[in-house]
Design an enzyme around this catalytic site. Structure first.
Site, PDB file in Angstrom:
ATOM      1  CE1 TYR A 223      -3.263   2.807   0.254  1.00 32.46           C
ATOM      2  CE2 TYR A 223      -3.856   2.035   2.449  1.00 32.46           C
ATOM      3  CZ  TYR A 223      -4.071   2.892   1.383  1.00 32.46           C
ATOM      4  OH  TYR A 223      -5.078   3.822   1.441  1.00 32.46           O
TER       5      TYR A 223
ATOM      6  CE  LYS B 139      -6.172   2.500  -2.791  1.00 35.62           C
ATOM      7  NZ  LYS B 139      -7.007   2.874  -1.627  1.00 35.62           N
TER       8      LYS B 139
END
Length: 300
Positions: free
Chosen positions: A139, A169
């Site tokens: 992330y 992400k």
């Protein structure tokens, strides 16, 4: 370039009861509505979910509630990254034991200016503790975490743990960085944080998006995904971009929750935990316009 299925995973909001405890009934109801509206899955307990205002126990209990309500673990990528390694290990072990598709893992985010060596060691500590079944989606949200996930770090993690690093992400808002990750690491799933980037993400070989505003516009985003390359792509892209643009002008998390409250007719969805505060009257027109453009969360 690796072309893969383009998917929408929703970073589902966490509803709170009047006493600010997690409202499990609303949480499950919203999650089911998102899946019904066309989301391929959910990424709960990330930034939009106010995860860093939740305890480890609250996250575990809420995840169990989703699965207990019939949502497949294969559709879930819960956030598990914490500042303390023991908390990250506990959450990641729990999600992996439940059969979740993977976990969305922030780096330890309190200390700034740390080296890639230190961040690598932090990820390695968790991966080695949880074991072979763990699948990690990195992330990258440096504007919030203060700890970037660099290309060199990704390369090193994939080399050391090729069966564990499943994706990333990119919430940096920098398409050039996302494109660089997709190009450098075609074997992992790279998600953008904005639905406006779905056509670019797909064309580059990415995996889709994990977007806050999909809490309000999952059906519209799914229509865009299903219509990629078709005659209606431009119209679908315009719709999702208009909704996204409105939320970018607002206090994002309170506004998303207020929009879900308006969309469902249930004011309880608008509650936030401190340090967030609810949106005010001066935000109401913009939120109403976003909901109008998004329409109902009905299947595409």
């Amino acid at each position: 370039m690796t072309l893969r299925k383009t998917e929408l995973f929703v970073p589902a909001i966490t509803p709170f009861a009047a006493d600010l405890s997690v409202d499990t009934d609303r949480f499950v109801a919203h999650a089911k509505a998102l899946i019904a509206a066309g989301a391929h899955g959910l990424a709960p307990f990330g930034t939009t979910s106010e995860a860093n205002s939740l305890s480890v126990a609250e996250r575990m209990q809420a995840l169990e509630a989703l699965i207990g309500a019939g949502i497949s673990p294969a559709q879930l990528i819960p956030g598990t990254g914490c500042s303390a390694a023991a908390d990250t290990i506990a959450l990641s072990s729990h999600a992996t034991g439940l059969g979740c598709r993977g976990v969305l893992m922030l780096p330890p985010f309190f200390y700034k200016g740390v080296s890639d060596d230190g961040v690598f060691d932090a990820y390695a500590q968790v991966i080695e503790a949880v074991g072979a079944d763990l699948r990690v989606y990195l992330y990258h949200i440096p504007q919030m975490s203060g700890v970037p996930i660099t290309l060199s770090l990704i390369e090193r993690l994939i080399a050391a743990f090729p069966d564990t690093i499943a994706g990333l992400k990119d919430s940096s808002g920098n398409w050039e960085n996302t494109a660089a990750v997709i190009a450098a690491f075609p074997g992992i799933d790279t998600y953008s944080a904005s639905e406006s980037l779905i056509p670019d993400n797909m064309a580059a070989g990415g995996a889709g998006c994990i977007s806050a505003s999909s809490n309000v516009n999952a059906a519209g985003i799914r229509r865009l995904i299903d219509g990629l390359g078709g005659p209606d792509q431009a119209a679908h892209h315009r719709q999702v971009s208009e909704v996204r643009k409105i939320f970018e002008t607002l206090p994002l998390i309170p506004a998303i929750k207020a929009a879900v409250a308006l969309q469902t007719g249930d004011a309880g969805y608008a509650r936030v935990r401190p340090p967030f505060t609810a949106t005010g009257r001066h935000h109401a027109d913009a939120i109403a316009e976003a909901v109008r453009i998004a329409g109902a969360q009905t299947p595409p």
